[in-house]
Design a protein around this motif. Structure first.
Motif, PDB file in Angstrom:
ATOM      1  N   GLY A 160       5.237   0.924 -24.504  1.00 24.57           N
ATOM      2  CA  GLY A 160       6.587   0.840 -23.972  1.00 24.57           C
ATOM      3  C   GLY A 160       7.431   0.688 -25.958  1.00 24.57           C
ATOM      4  O   GLY A 160       8.503   0.302 -25.317  1.00 24.57           O
ATOM      5  N   ILE A 161       6.207   0.196 -26.465  1.00 20.27           N
ATOM      6  CA  ILE A 161       7.072  -0.421 -27.764  1.00 20.27           C
ATOM      7  C   ILE A 161       6.606   1.087 -28.610  1.00 20.27           C
ATOM      8  O   ILE A 161       5.866   1.951 -28.672  1.00 20.27           O
ATOM      9  CB  ILE A 161       6.353  -1.711 -28.676  1.00 20.27           C
ATOM     10  N   LEU A 167       5.233  -7.767 -14.887  1.00 22.09           N
ATOM     11  CA  LEU A 167       6.470  -6.503 -14.751  1.00 22.09           C
ATOM     12  C   LEU A 167       5.492  -5.532 -15.311  1.00 22.09           C
ATOM     13  O   LEU A 167       5.484  -4.066 -14.450  1.00 22.09           O
ATOM     14  CB  LEU A 167       7.663  -6.962 -15.572  1.00 22.09           C
ATOM     15  N   ARG A 168       4.554  -5.919 -16.372  1.00 20.89           N
ATOM     16  CA  ARG A 168       3.353  -4.895 -16.716  1.00 20.89           C
ATOM     17  C   ARG A 168       2.487  -3.666 -15.353  1.00 20.89           C
ATOM     18  O   ARG A 168       2.250  -2.953 -15.082  1.00 20.89           O
ATOM     19  CB  ARG A 168       2.209  -4.746 -17.156  1.00 20.89           C
ATOM     20  N   ILE A 169       1.857  -5.414 -14.385  1.00 23.08           N
ATOM     21  CA  ILE A 169       1.326  -4.595 -13.694  1.00 23.08           C
ATOM     22  C   ILE A 169       1.381  -3.905 -12.407  1.00 23.08           C
ATOM     23  O   ILE A 169       1.183  -2.815 -11.639  1.00 23.08           O
ATOM     24  CB  ILE A 169      -0.121  -5.787 -12.696  1.00 23.08           C
ATOM     25  N   LEU A 170       2.939  -4.318 -12.130  1.00 29.30           N
ATOM     26  CA  LEU A 170       3.581  -3.320 -11.089  1.00 29.30           C
ATOM     27  C   LEU A 170       3.986  -2.645 -11.580  1.00 29.30           C
ATOM     28  O   LEU A 170       4.162  -1.336 -11.274  1.00 29.30           O
ATOM     29  CB  LEU A 170       5.041  -4.310 -11.119  1.00 29.30           C
ATOM     30  N   PRO A 207       8.754  -0.344  -9.486  1.00 25.34           N
ATOM     31  CA  PRO A 207       7.843  -0.073 -10.113  1.00 25.34           C
ATOM     32  C   PRO A 207       8.903   0.645 -11.963  1.00 25.34           C
ATOM     33  O   PRO A 207       8.802   0.346 -12.744  1.00 25.34           O
ATOM     34  CB  PRO A 207       7.053   0.763 -10.544  1.00 25.34           C
ATOM     35  N   ASP A 208       9.902   1.035 -11.205  1.00 21.92           N
ATOM     36  CA  ASP A 208      10.490   1.969 -12.309  1.00 21.92           C
ATOM     37  C   ASP A 208      11.212   0.862 -13.341  1.00 21.92           C
ATOM     38  O   ASP A 208      11.142   0.493 -14.217  1.00 21.92           O
ATOM     39  CB  ASP A 208      11.528   3.168 -12.017  1.00 21.92           C
ATOM     40  N   LEU A 209      11.911  -0.453 -12.379  1.00 17.71           N
ATOM     41  CA  LEU A 209      12.871  -1.341 -12.858  1.00 17.71           C
ATOM     42  C   LEU A 209      11.717  -2.186 -13.796  1.00 17.71           C
ATOM     43  O   LEU A 209      12.340  -2.875 -14.413  1.00 17.71           O
ATOM     44  CB  LEU A 209      13.333  -1.846 -11.424  1.00 17.71           C
ATOM     45  N   ALA A 210      10.394  -2.491 -13.302  1.00 13.42           N
ATOM     46  CA  ALA A 210       9.430  -3.184 -13.783  1.00 13.42           C
ATOM     47  C   ALA A 210       9.280  -2.826 -15.083  1.00 13.42           C
ATOM     48  O   ALA A 210       9.238  -3.235 -16.402  1.00 13.42           O
ATOM     49  CB  ALA A 210       8.734  -3.048 -12.823  1.00 13.42           C
ATOM     50  N   TRP A 265      -1.288 -10.866 -11.423  1.00 16.29           N
ATOM     51  CA  TRP A 265      -1.267 -10.354 -10.217  1.00 16.29           C
ATOM     52  C   TRP A 265      -0.363 -10.670  -9.177  1.00 16.29           C
ATOM     53  O   TRP A 265       0.454  -9.788  -8.348  1.00 16.29           O
ATOM     54  CB  TRP A 265      -2.365 -10.408  -9.638  1.00 16.29           C
ATOM     55  N   GLY A 266      -0.627 -12.298  -9.860  1.00 17.03           N
ATOM     56  CA  GLY A 266       0.522 -12.704  -8.500  1.00 17.03           C
ATOM     57  C   GLY A 266       1.946 -12.383  -8.536  1.00 17.03           C
ATOM     58  O   GLY A 266       2.797 -12.372  -7.638  1.00 17.03           O
ATOM     59  N   THR A 267       2.034 -12.988  -9.973  1.00 15.09           N
ATOM     60  CA  THR A 267       3.551 -12.668  -9.599  1.00 15.09           C
ATOM     61  C   THR A 267       4.150 -11.622  -9.805  1.00 15.09           C
ATOM     62  O   THR A 267       5.038 -11.141  -9.987  1.00 15.09           O
ATOM     63  CB  THR A 267       4.234 -13.129 -11.198  1.00 15.09           C
ATOM     64  N   ALA A 268       3.722 -10.213 -10.105  1.00 21.52           N
ATOM     65  CA  ALA A 268       3.693  -8.454  -9.955  1.00 21.52           C
ATOM     66  C   ALA A 268       3.998  -8.083  -7.772  1.00 21.52           C
ATOM     67  O   ALA A 268       5.575  -7.839  -8.304  1.00 21.52           O
ATOM     68  CB  ALA A 268       2.913  -7.377 -10.129  1.00 21.52           C
ATOM     69  N   LEU A 269       3.739  -9.313  -7.342  1.00 18.83           N
ATOM     70  CA  LEU A 269       3.564  -9.109  -5.826  1.00 18.83           C
ATOM     71  C   LEU A 269       4.506 -10.009  -5.494  1.00 18.83           C
ATOM     72  O   LEU A 269       5.917  -9.524  -4.841  1.00 18.83           O
ATOM     73  CB  LEU A 269       2.118 -10.348  -5.229  1.00 18.83           C
ATOM     74  N   ALA A 270       5.290 -11.342  -7.006  1.00 17.62           N
ATOM     75  CA  ALA A 270       6.321 -11.917  -5.663  1.00 17.62           C
ATOM     76  C   ALA A 270       7.523 -10.147  -6.691  1.00 17.62           C
ATOM     77  O   ALA A 270       8.810 -11.135  -5.937  1.00 17.62           O
ATOM     78  CB  ALA A 270       6.264 -13.162  -6.908  1.00 17.62           C
ATOM     79  N   PHE A 271       7.395 -10.182  -7.998  1.00 15.02           N
ATOM     80  CA  PHE A 271       8.382  -9.301  -7.959  1.00 15.02           C
ATOM     81  C   PHE A 271       8.822  -8.361  -7.100  1.00 15.02           C
ATOM     82  O   PHE A 271       9.890  -7.718  -6.343  1.00 15.02           O
ATOM     83  CB  PHE A 271       8.248  -8.725  -9.401  1.00 15.02           C
ATOM     84  N   GLU A 272       7.638  -7.977  -6.291  1.00 14.23           N
ATOM     85  CA  GLU A 272       7.962  -6.762  -5.830  1.00 14.23           C
ATOM     86  C   GLU A 272       8.855  -6.875  -4.651  1.00 14.23           C
ATOM     87  O   GLU A 272       9.192  -6.062  -3.924  1.00 14.23           O
ATOM     88  CB  GLU A 272       6.514  -6.086  -5.033  1.00 14.23           C
ATOM     89  N   ALA A 273       8.188  -7.736  -4.388  1.00 13.77           N
ATOM     90  CA  ALA A 273       9.207  -8.788  -2.602  1.00 13.77           C
ATOM     91  C   ALA A 273      10.361  -8.460  -2.858  1.00 13.77           C
ATOM     92  O   ALA A 273      11.272  -9.268  -1.535  1.00 13.77           O
ATOM     93  CB  ALA A 273       8.058  -9.811  -2.316  1.00 13.77           C
ATOM     94  N   ALA A 274      10.623  -9.227  -3.859  1.00 13.59           N
ATOM     95  CA  ALA A 274      11.967  -9.230  -4.600  1.00 13.59           C
ATOM     96  C   ALA A 274      12.907  -8.188  -5.020  1.00 13.59           C
ATOM     97  O   ALA A 274      14.077  -8.080  -4.772  1.00 13.59           O
ATOM     98  CB  ALA A 274      12.067 -10.182  -5.705  1.00 13.59           C
ATOM     99  N   GLY A 275      12.432  -7.148  -4.768  1.00 17.25           N
ATOM    100  CA  GLY A 275      13.039  -6.050  -4.546  1.00 17.25           C
ATOM    101  C   GLY A 275      12.898  -5.066  -5.587  1.00 17.25           C
ATOM    102  O   GLY A 275      13.415  -4.038  -6.057  1.00 17.25           O
ATOM    103  N   VAL A 276      12.117  -5.642  -6.720  1.00 22.06           N
ATOM    104  CA  VAL A 276      11.943  -4.993  -8.286  1.00 22.06           C
ATOM    105  C   VAL A 276      10.611  -3.550  -8.125  1.00 22.06           C
ATOM    106  O   VAL A 276       9.901  -4.052  -7.324  1.00 22.06           O
ATOM    107  CB  VAL A 276      11.434  -5.944  -8.986  1.00 22.06           C
TER     108      VAL A 276
END
Length: 709
Positions: free
Chosen positions: A18-19, A192-195, A223-226, A210-221
């Protein structure tokens, strides 16, 4: 991992995801700036040390071996675990995690800039290597964050006392929170990258991400927002990391370099031997910060403000105005302030206008607890002695200490008594002591001031004489030729008087024929074993002010064995030269480790073996061996009056009575100064009915008498 790799083909990820190309160039430019700022800052710091006075103690010899040993000490975190399991684990997690992340970043840079760009080869950061890399980075990164969390908990939730003081500043807070942000930020970026990439199956090895990605997804984030947030997270994390790199030499993070350097150049005999003074009579001790050696300047930069030295200092515990950490940091603060504004200020003086107040230095007991507890090998006592020497040069001396100096100069002993009466303590013995000046002996016994003149300690001297007689050992003393050894006056800053005494004694020793030099007092033992051997007498032999002609280095190769009496008598007991069955006494006792025998010279077992040889049950106090608490007599404490509450001796006796196994009948010591201080503390603390103060020699004599009966 092998199954995952096979299933996924060739696992890897894009470093600059993304850079844009322009942004990538900007990143490299900022990275180069950060490295240049880092390099310049490190150079400027170490250039200051080169301006320091040359250290008289060799610290750069065998540099390779020193570095390897320092690396072992640092990587094992052995000093951090000393007396503090929580702190040891916390520091180990942070250090090992930080080093792993640093190595991981270096590997990635080598792959991108060297392996691919310069050598034109395909990336090695793929497949099984990538999977192993990601797993290790996540595991150690998690350890790093846990360690920082432990630090935050201890500092801000528990608010551990030793972490707070007048030198605690915003940079301490900023340092720990920046590290926390870097650790957590890395996992946020990874999550964020994994999600955003749809959970590539092989990325499960990045278990924290991986666990952080799952937590983001559970919080409503989504893939596009990530994917959108990833750009912001990447730049935030990168800029913070580069700013931290550039910041290292200019604030607390520099301790990561200076502390390691300090361990490399440490003096393994720190405190037990003190650096001498130059023969140049125009040289000053601490008239200016420029008088300090380069290693003392490094000490100041190596201090991490951990407060371990403060927490074990008996002077601070007694309410005296000494905090070892503050003295080191006050000197550092003044050095940096002077560099900024050029203002001059007295380093140490009696009054409020100096960097360090005279009363602060008078409070030091020279117990070496601060040096022993310091995880980065700061030589507090070297700097403290330098400050004391300056006080002597200026005449800012405690009246009680001044009287002692006068007594030693005029009469050869700290009591001011006649030297002709030095051996009067032996008059009541049933046998005569040999004059070592006239007859060859096996042991030349240096009795010392307190066993010679103090009534209570004369009993100890007579007990020891009877032990030697019972063992049929050839022992002789110097009678009036014996003077004060000089140990504590040296630590109080009177170096010239110490040199006079050292010169007198080595000439006296050389005039006698003996095999082993035996000392009653651990202070004498330390100074004969570690300090007389370091004096370059040739430098001073032609000085008309020095009353000796000796011009060699005494006992440099250790041809004369120097022992504390407990070491000598333990040998006699093991050889069967004392008739002890081992069951003569049945007291329950505890033993106090003298600073100059224990921390100074690592002798802990000889006195204990002798106590056990009498049949006594020995129970240990909570603070024992290297963690022993000073009696309060060292560093001239025996000769000064302090308004302590409680006195160090009282606190130690309280510990023996209240915090040790019940039923302790006798408080056993192996040092004349300790005997004096604890007899006093027993009275002032109201412990006269609770416990008896006895020397190891007195226990042995009682056991010998009972066995003979």
């Amino acid at each position: 991992m092998a199954i995952l790799a096979a299933a996924a083909g060739s696992p890897t990820r894009e470093t600059f995801r993304g850079i844009s190309g322009v942004e990538e160039l900007l990143f490299y430019y900022l990275a180069a700036v950060a490295v240049v700022v880092l390099a310049y800052g490190v150079y400027a710091r170490f250039a200051r040390y080169a301006e320091g006075v040359e250290d008289p103690i060799p610290r750069l010899d065998d540099l390779g071996e020193r570095t390897v040993e320092a690396a072992r000490i640092a990587l094992s975190n052995e000093s951090q675990f000393n007396r503090d399991l929580y702190g040891g684990l916390m520091h180990a997690f942070i250090m090992w995690g930080f080093l792993t992340l640093l190595i991981a970043t270096t590997i990635l840079a080598v792959d991108l800039e060297v392996w691919q760009l310069l050598l034109g080869r395909n990336s090695f950061w793929v497949g099984d290597f990538y999977l192993g890399y990601q797993f290790v980075v996540d595991a150690m990164g998690l350890l790093f964050v846990v360690g920082i969390g432990m630090a935050l908990y201890r500092r801000y939730w528990v608010r551990k006392d030793r972490l707070w003081g007048r030198h605690t500043s915003r940079e301490d807070t900023l340092f720990v929170w920046v590290l926390f942000a870097l650790g957590v930020g890395g996992f946020v970026l990874e999550g964020l990258r994994i999600l955003a990439t749809g959970y590539p199956p092989f990325e499960v090895v990045s278990f924290v991400g991986w666990g952080t990605a799952l937590a983001f997804e559970a919080a409503g984030v989504t893939p596009d927002l990530a994917d959108s947030l990833h750009w912001w997270a990447w730049w935030s994390h990168s800029l913070l990391a580069l700013a931290f790199v550039a910041w290292i030499p200019y604030a607390k993070p520099f301790h990561m370099l200076s502390s390691f350097a300090n361990v490399v150049v440490r003096d393994e005999h720190s405190g037990a031997r003190l650096p001498g003074i130059p023969a140049d009579l125009e040289a000053t001790s601490a008239e200016s910060i420029d008088d300090f050696t380069w290693s003392e300047l490094l000490d100041q930069d190596a201090c991490t403000k951990c407060g371990r030295c403060s927490s074990v200092c008996p002077a601070k515990a007694a309410g005296r105005p000494l905090d070892p950490r503050d003295v080191i940091l006050d000197l550092k603060g003044y050095r940096e302030q002077r560099a900024d504004d050029g203002g001059e200020q007295p380093i140490v003086a009696d009054g409020g206008s100096s960097v360090i107040d005279a009363e602060t230095m008078e409070s030091c007991l020279s117990c070496l607890a601060c040096v022993d507890s310091c995880p980065v090998e700061i030589d507090h006592l070297n700097s403290f002695t330098r400050l004391n020497r300056q006080l002597v040069d200026q005449g800012d001396i405690d009246p009680g200490v001044q009287d002692v100096f006068q007594n030693v100069m005029q009469d050869g002993n700290t009591f001011g008594n006649s030297q002709r009466s030095r051996a009067d303590w032996a008059d009541s013995l049933e046998f005569d002591l040999t004059d070592a000046r006239e007859q060859e002996v096996e042991y030349l016994w240096y009795v010392g001031d307190y066993p010679s003149y103090d009534d209570r300690n004369r009993k100890v001297a007579r007990s020891l004489a009877r032990i030697f007689d019972a063992a049929d050992v050839s022992v002789g003393i110097l009678f009036e030729e014996e003077k004060y050894d000089g140990n504590d006056v040296r630590r109080l800053g009177e170096e010239f008087l110490f040199l006079e005494l050292a010169g007198h004694h080595v000439e006296s020793f050389e005039a006698c024929e003996f095999e082993t030099l035996v000392c009653t007092d651990p202070h004498s033992y330390n100074t004969f074993e570690n300090e007389y051997t370091e004096v370059d007498f040739a430098t001073w032999a032609d000085d008309p002010m020095m009353p000796f002609d000796y011009d060699e280095q005494w006992n440099r190769d250790g041809e004369i064995e120097v022992l504390h009496w407990t070491q000598a008598v333990e040998d006699l007991v093991s050889e069967g030269r004392l008739d002890l069955a081992g069951d003569e006494l049945d007291y329950t006792v505890t033993y106090h480790d003298p600073c100059h025998l224990g921390r100074y010279n690592d002798e802990y077992e000889a006195p204990r073996e002798l106590i056990r040889a009498t049949g006594c049950e020995l129970v240990e106090m909570p603070r024992n061996r290297a963690n022993s608490f000073c009696c309060g007599g060292g560093g001239g404490g025996l000769w000064m009056e302090f308004d302590d509450d409680p006195k160090p001796s009282e606190e130690r006796l309280r510990e023996a009575i209240e915090d040790t196994a019940s039923g302790v009948e006798k408080f056993v010591v192996a040092c004349p100064m300790c005997t004096t201080m604890f007899e006093d503390g027993r009275k002032t603390g109201g412990f006269e009915e609770d416990v008896e103060i006895v020397d190891v020699a007195e226990l042995l004599v009682e056991a010998i008498d009972r066995d003979a009966a």
